[in-house]
Design a protein around this motif. Structure first.
Motif, PDB file in Angstrom:
ATOM      1  N   GLY A   1       0.783  -1.229   0.000  1.00 45.57           N
ATOM      2  CA  GLY A   1       0.000   0.000   0.000  1.00 45.57           C
ATOM      3  C   GLY A   1       0.814   1.278   0.000  1.00 45.57           C
ATOM      4  N   GLU A   2       2.135   1.184  -0.071  1.00 44.40           N
ATOM      5  CA  GLU A   2       2.987   2.369   0.030  1.00 44.40           C
ATOM      6  C   GLU A   2       2.679   3.419  -1.042  1.00 44.40           C
ATOM      7  N   HIS A   3       2.329   2.988  -2.237  1.00 44.10           N
ATOM      8  CA  HIS A   3       2.073   3.923  -3.332  1.00 44.10           C
ATOM      9  C   HIS A   3       0.606   3.954  -3.761  1.00 44.10           C
TER      10      HIS A   3
ATOM     11  N   ALA B   1      -0.916   6.173  -6.806  1.00 44.80           N
ATOM     12  CA  ALA B   1      -1.433   5.470  -7.986  1.00 44.80           C
ATOM     13  C   ALA B   1      -2.872   5.879  -8.279  1.00 44.80           C
ATOM     14  N   LEU B   2      -3.682   6.040  -7.251  1.00 48.13           N
ATOM     15  CA  LEU B   2      -5.067   6.457  -7.456  1.00 48.13           C
ATOM     16  C   LEU B   2      -5.132   7.829  -8.121  1.00 48.13           C
ATOM     17  N   ARG B   3      -4.239   8.720  -7.697  1.00 44.82           N
ATOM     18  CA  ARG B   3      -4.228  10.064  -8.271  1.00 44.82           C
ATOM     19  C   ARG B   3      -3.618  10.074  -9.675  1.00 44.82           C
ATOM     20  N   GLU B   4      -2.431   9.503  -9.803  1.00 38.51           N
ATOM     21  CA  GLU B   4      -1.678   9.624 -11.049  1.00 38.51           C
ATOM     22  C   GLU B   4      -2.105   8.634 -12.126  1.00 38.51           C
ATOM     23  N   GLU B   5      -2.407   7.410 -11.756  1.00 41.78           N
ATOM     24  CA  GLU B   5      -2.744   6.399 -12.757  1.00 41.78           C
ATOM     25  C   GLU B   5      -4.233   6.373 -13.086  1.00 41.78           C
ATOM     26  N   LEU B   6      -5.071   6.599 -12.067  1.00 40.92           N
ATOM     27  CA  LEU B   6      -6.519   6.565 -12.297  1.00 40.92           C
ATOM     28  C   LEU B   6      -7.139   7.947 -12.429  1.00 40.92           C
ATOM     29  N   GLY B   7      -6.337   8.981 -12.145  1.00 43.58           N
ATOM     30  CA  GLY B   7      -6.828  10.344 -12.313  1.00 43.58           C
ATOM     31  C   GLY B   7      -7.857  10.782 -11.290  1.00 43.58           C
ATOM     32  N   LEU B   8      -7.879  10.144 -10.120  1.00 41.55           N
ATOM     33  CA  LEU B   8      -8.847  10.539  -9.092  1.00 41.55           C
ATOM     34  C   LEU B   8      -8.410  11.842  -8.437  1.00 41.55           C
ATOM     35  N   SER B   9      -9.385  12.632  -8.056  1.00 43.80           N
ATOM     36  CA  SER B   9      -9.106  13.889  -7.369  1.00 43.80           C
ATOM     37  C   SER B   9      -8.769  13.603  -5.904  1.00 43.80           C
ATOM     38  N   ASP B  10      -8.238  14.630  -5.233  1.00 41.54           N
ATOM     39  CA  ASP B  10      -7.937  14.491  -3.808  1.00 41.54           C
ATOM     40  C   ASP B  10      -9.203  14.159  -3.014  1.00 41.54           C
ATOM     41  N   ALA B  11     -10.322  14.763  -3.402  1.00 39.72           N
ATOM     42  CA  ALA B  11     -11.589  14.512  -2.709  1.00 39.72           C
ATOM     43  C   ALA B  11     -12.040  13.061  -2.905  1.00 39.72           C
ATOM     44  N   GLN B  12     -11.875  12.546  -4.114  1.00 34.42           N
ATOM     45  CA  GLN B  12     -12.256  11.143  -4.374  1.00 34.42           C
ATOM     46  C   GLN B  12     -11.377  10.189  -3.575  1.00 34.42           C
TER      47      GLN B  12
ATOM     48  N   GLY C   1     -12.360  10.260  -0.001  1.00 36.21           N
ATOM     49  CA  GLY C   1     -13.592   9.489   0.200  1.00 36.21           C
ATOM     50  C   GLY C   1     -13.324   7.999   0.308  1.00 36.21           C
ATOM     51  N   LEU C   2     -12.416   7.489  -0.523  1.00 33.76           N
ATOM     52  CA  LEU C   2     -12.054   6.079  -0.453  1.00 33.76           C
ATOM     53  C   LEU C   2     -11.374   5.743   0.874  1.00 33.76           C
ATOM     54  N   VAL C   3     -10.500   6.652   1.319  1.00 31.90           N
ATOM     55  CA  VAL C   3      -9.819   6.453   2.604  1.00 31.90           C
ATOM     56  C   VAL C   3     -10.824   6.469   3.747  1.00 31.90           C
ATOM     57  N   ALA C   4     -11.761   7.401   3.711  1.00 29.82           N
ATOM     58  CA  ALA C   4     -12.765   7.539   4.779  1.00 29.82           C
ATOM     59  C   ALA C   4     -13.655   6.304   4.873  1.00 29.82           C
ATOM     60  N   ARG C   5     -13.911   5.653   3.730  1.00 29.29           N
ATOM     61  CA  ARG C   5     -14.755   4.456   3.733  1.00 29.29           C
ATOM     62  C   ARG C   5     -13.959   3.187   4.001  1.00 29.29           C
ATOM     63  N   GLY C   6     -12.652   3.320   4.161  1.00 30.05           N
ATOM     64  CA  GLY C   6     -11.821   2.148   4.455  1.00 30.05           C
ATOM     65  C   GLY C   6     -11.480   1.306   3.249  1.00 30.05           C
ATOM     66  N   VAL C   7     -11.710   1.855   2.059  1.00 28.45           N
ATOM     67  CA  VAL C   7     -11.380   1.111   0.844  1.00 28.45           C
ATOM     68  C   VAL C   7      -9.881   1.050   0.668  1.00 28.45           C
ATOM     69  N   VAL C   8      -9.220   2.128   1.038  1.00 29.06           N
ATOM     70  CA  VAL C   8      -7.753   2.195   0.905  1.00 29.06           C
ATOM     71  C   VAL C   8      -7.157   2.301   2.286  1.00 29.06           C
TER      72      VAL C   8
END
Length: 105
Positions: free
Chosen positions: A78-80, A84-95, A98-105
C-alpha cells in the motif's frame, strides 16, 4: 488451486515436454534460492528494505555489461496506493479522501 508436489510436478512436466507443451514446476522461494542454476548465475541479491530488514530477491537473469541494472527492494504493501489512485486513475484528492474515509484504501 492445488499445487503439485515436487514428484508430481516433475512427472507432469516430463509428460508436457513429451507432448511439446510448455510447462514448468511452481517453486517456492526456498526452492528458487537453492536452485543450482540460480546459484551459478549469482541471481540472489540482498537489499535493504524500508522496514529496516534485509530482503532476499531474485534478480533478472539478463546481464548487460554496457547497461548495468540497479536493484531496489519492493515497496511496502500500500505504500504507493494514494499516488497510484491520483496519477494512474486520475482521481481527485476529494475522491481519494472518500475512499480512505470508507476504508477502501
Amino acid at each position: 488451486m492445488r499445487y503439485w508436489s515436487s514428484q508430481e510436478a516433475r512427472a507432469k512436466q516430463t509428460a508436457c515436454v513429451c507432448f511439446r507443451d510448455d510447462a514448468g514446476a511452481f517453486n517456492n522461494m526456498a526452492q528458487v534460492f537453492a536452485n543450482p542454476q540460480t546459484q551459478h548465475r549469482q541471481m540472489v541479491v540482498e537489499l535493504p528494505h524500508r522496514s529496516g530488514q534485509t530482503v532476499r530477491l531474485v534478480r533478472s537473469p539478463l546481464n548487460f555489461s554496457a547497461s548495468p541494472v540497479t536493484h531496489q527492494a519492493p515497496p511496502r504493501l500500500g505504500e504507493h496506493s494514494l499516488q497510484a489512485l491520483r496519477e494512474e486513475l486520475g482521481l481527485s484528492d476529494a475522491q481519494v479522501a472518500g475512499l480512505v474515509a470508507r476504508g477502501v484504501v
